[in-house]
Scaffold this active site. Structure first.
Site, PDB file in Angstrom:
ATOM      1  N   GLU A 149     -11.580   0.106  -3.488  1.00  0.00           N
ATOM      2  CA  GLU A 149     -10.693   0.178  -2.276  1.00  0.00           C
ATOM      3  C   GLU A 149      -9.382   1.038  -2.815  1.00  0.00           C
ATOM      4  O   GLU A 149      -9.386   0.681  -3.946  1.00  0.00           O
ATOM      5  CB  GLU A 149     -10.337  -1.008  -0.988  1.00  0.00           C
ATOM      6  CG  GLU A 149      -9.046  -1.337  -2.351  1.00  0.00           C
ATOM      7  CD  GLU A 149      -8.883  -2.628  -1.136  1.00  0.00           C
ATOM      8  OE1 GLU A 149      -9.456  -2.683   0.014  1.00  0.00           O
ATOM      9  OE2 GLU A 149      -8.205  -3.776  -1.579  1.00  0.00           O
ATOM     10  N   ASP A 159       0.803  -0.785  -0.038  1.00  0.00           N
ATOM     11  CA  ASP A 159       0.119  -0.214  -0.049  1.00  0.00           C
ATOM     12  C   ASP A 159       1.157   1.052  -0.264  1.00  0.00           C
ATOM     13  O   ASP A 159       0.648   2.052   0.857  1.00  0.00           O
ATOM     14  CB  ASP A 159      -0.881   0.228   0.969  1.00  0.00           C
ATOM     15  CG  ASP A 159      -1.701  -1.041   1.707  1.00  0.00           C
ATOM     16  OD1 ASP A 159      -1.720  -1.728   0.718  1.00  0.00           O
ATOM     17  OD2 ASP A 159      -1.805  -1.738   2.760  1.00  0.00           O
TER      18      ASP A 159
HETATM   19  O1  FUB Z   1      -3.421  -3.589   3.368  1.00  0.00           O
HETATM   20  C1  FUB Z   1      -4.281  -4.198   3.851  1.00  0.00           C
HETATM   21  C2  FUB Z   1      -5.977  -3.493   2.806  1.00  0.00           C
HETATM   22  O2  FUB Z   1      -4.978  -4.223   1.639  1.00  0.00           O
HETATM   23  C3  FUB Z   1      -5.590  -2.218   2.306  1.00  0.00           C
HETATM   24  O3  FUB Z   1      -6.317  -1.056   3.066  1.00  0.00           O
HETATM   25  C4  FUB Z   1      -6.323  -2.312   0.989  1.00  0.00           C
HETATM   26  O4  FUB Z   1      -6.596  -1.053   0.174  1.00  0.00           O
HETATM   27  C5  FUB Z   1      -5.333  -3.550  -0.572  1.00  0.00           C
HETATM   28  O5  FUB Z   1      -4.276  -3.135  -0.212  1.00  0.00           O
END
Ligand code: FUB
Length: 327
Positions: free
Chosen positions: A226, A19
């Site tokens: 997301e 991320d």
């Molecule tokens: O790293 C945890 C979660 O996985 C992140 O918040 C999302 O965007 C995905 O990458």
């Protein structure tokens, strides 16, 4: 002495990272990743396998120098409101201070977004005692616009709980819209002058197709899942994000920071591992995509590594699609 970094290779290999939110501070590239732990978990749709507890900040003098790990910048034990799962963070600079924004579950198991401050871009960061009032879900990304107004974009489906906030309140059993209904959009809130509060209620961002029709929840090749990121190029706002179940980074463009955004196409094709998450930054005269995959662990969803590659625009402002495994 660490080795110089190379495009499309892990920036660091001594810890797992994910991320990446990249920024230029003091003329250097600073990367704010999640810190994946070396634990074995079966993956589930609730994201329980992502059980991160702290953040490390990375930096590079340029895109050919070594990547420095500045060590622990913030640990969950020091955040009074948080109980577990420190997921994708972001950072911003204002009035001599650096801000780390991060999601975590509160003591009721609800994802919230907090802030922490430091006098250095590398931390350590001192957390605020409470999460940002009115914040929820995951994946904060902060754009400080040219007029110095700052916007936080956030939200993620499934483990990120965005569908549980459809009424404006947290409803633990709430589900997402039906396939033919408009998809849920990321949220945006303008930040206060000190970057520590929302000015007003978060608003939902609308993403439409080239006919102006909202993308539907069943349109998994294009709809928001997301990992929002907003950057500005030639005066336009580019919202890029993960499509989750179809594992792409795609983008949409608007004249305004709060949209509506018109869908454009794919930036990054699916990578090794379930999740895909990115940031886009200009460094000197080039643009770069920072992203992650699970190559370093041989494919474990919860043990990822951050990488970067150059990002190029066409003359008309569209972004050239990237397949990181083809040169
Ligand atoms: O790293 C945890 C979660 O996985 C992140 O918040 C999302 O965007 C995905 O990458």
């Amino acid at each position: 002495m660490s080795k110089p970094v190379k495009a499309n290779e892990p920036l660091v290999t001594h810890i797992y990272t994910a991320d990446p939110s990249a920024h230029v501070f003091d003329g250097k590239l600073y990367i704010y990743p999640s810190h994946d732990l070396d634990r074995n978990h079966a993956s589930n749709d609730n994201g329980d396998q992502y059980d991160m507890e702290d953040y490390h900040v990375l930096s590079m003098d340029d895109t050919e120098s070594a990547c420095i790990d500045h060590g622990e910048a913030l640990h969950i034990r020091d955040v009074p409101w948080a109980s577990k799962q420190m997921w994708a963070p972001d950072a911003a600079f204002r009035n001599g201070s650096y801000y780390l924004f991060f999601p975590a579950r509160d003591h009721d198991g609800v994802f919230r977004i907090g802030a922490a401050k430091s006098s250095s871009p590398a931390g350590p960061f001192i957390p605020e005692p409470h999460y940002i009032a009115g914040s929820f879900s995951i994946d904060p990304a902060v754009l400080v616009d040219e007029d110095q107004r700052a916007y936080m974009y956030f939200g993620g489906l499934w483990g990120g709980q965005l569908e549980k906030w459809r009424t404006g309140e947290y409803v633990s059993e709430a589900e997402g819209p039906a396939k033919e209904e408009p998809a849920l959009g990321p949220r945006v809130a303008e930040l206060s002058e000190d970057l520590l509060a929302f000015q007003g209620e978060p608003e939902e961002i609308l993403i439409v197709d080239d006919q102006g029709k909202p993308l539907t929840a069943g349109d998994e090749e294009r709809r928001y899942f997301e990992g929002p990121w907003v950057h500005k190029y030639r005066g336009k706002y580019y919202l890029s994000y993960s499509t989750g179940t179809t594992h792409k980074i795609v983008y949409a463009v608007s004249e305004h920071p709060k949209g509506p955004f018109v869908f454009q196409g794919t930036i990054l094709s699916p990578v090794i591992g379930w999740t895909t998450h990115h940031s886009i930054v200009q460094f000197r005269d080039k643009w770069y995509l920072f992203y992650h995959d699970s190559s370093l662990s041989g494919g474990a969803d919860n043990k990822r590594c951050v990488k970067f590659t150059e990002l190029q625009y066409n003359e008309d402002g569209t972004i050239r699609p990237i397949d990181p495994y083809k040169s």
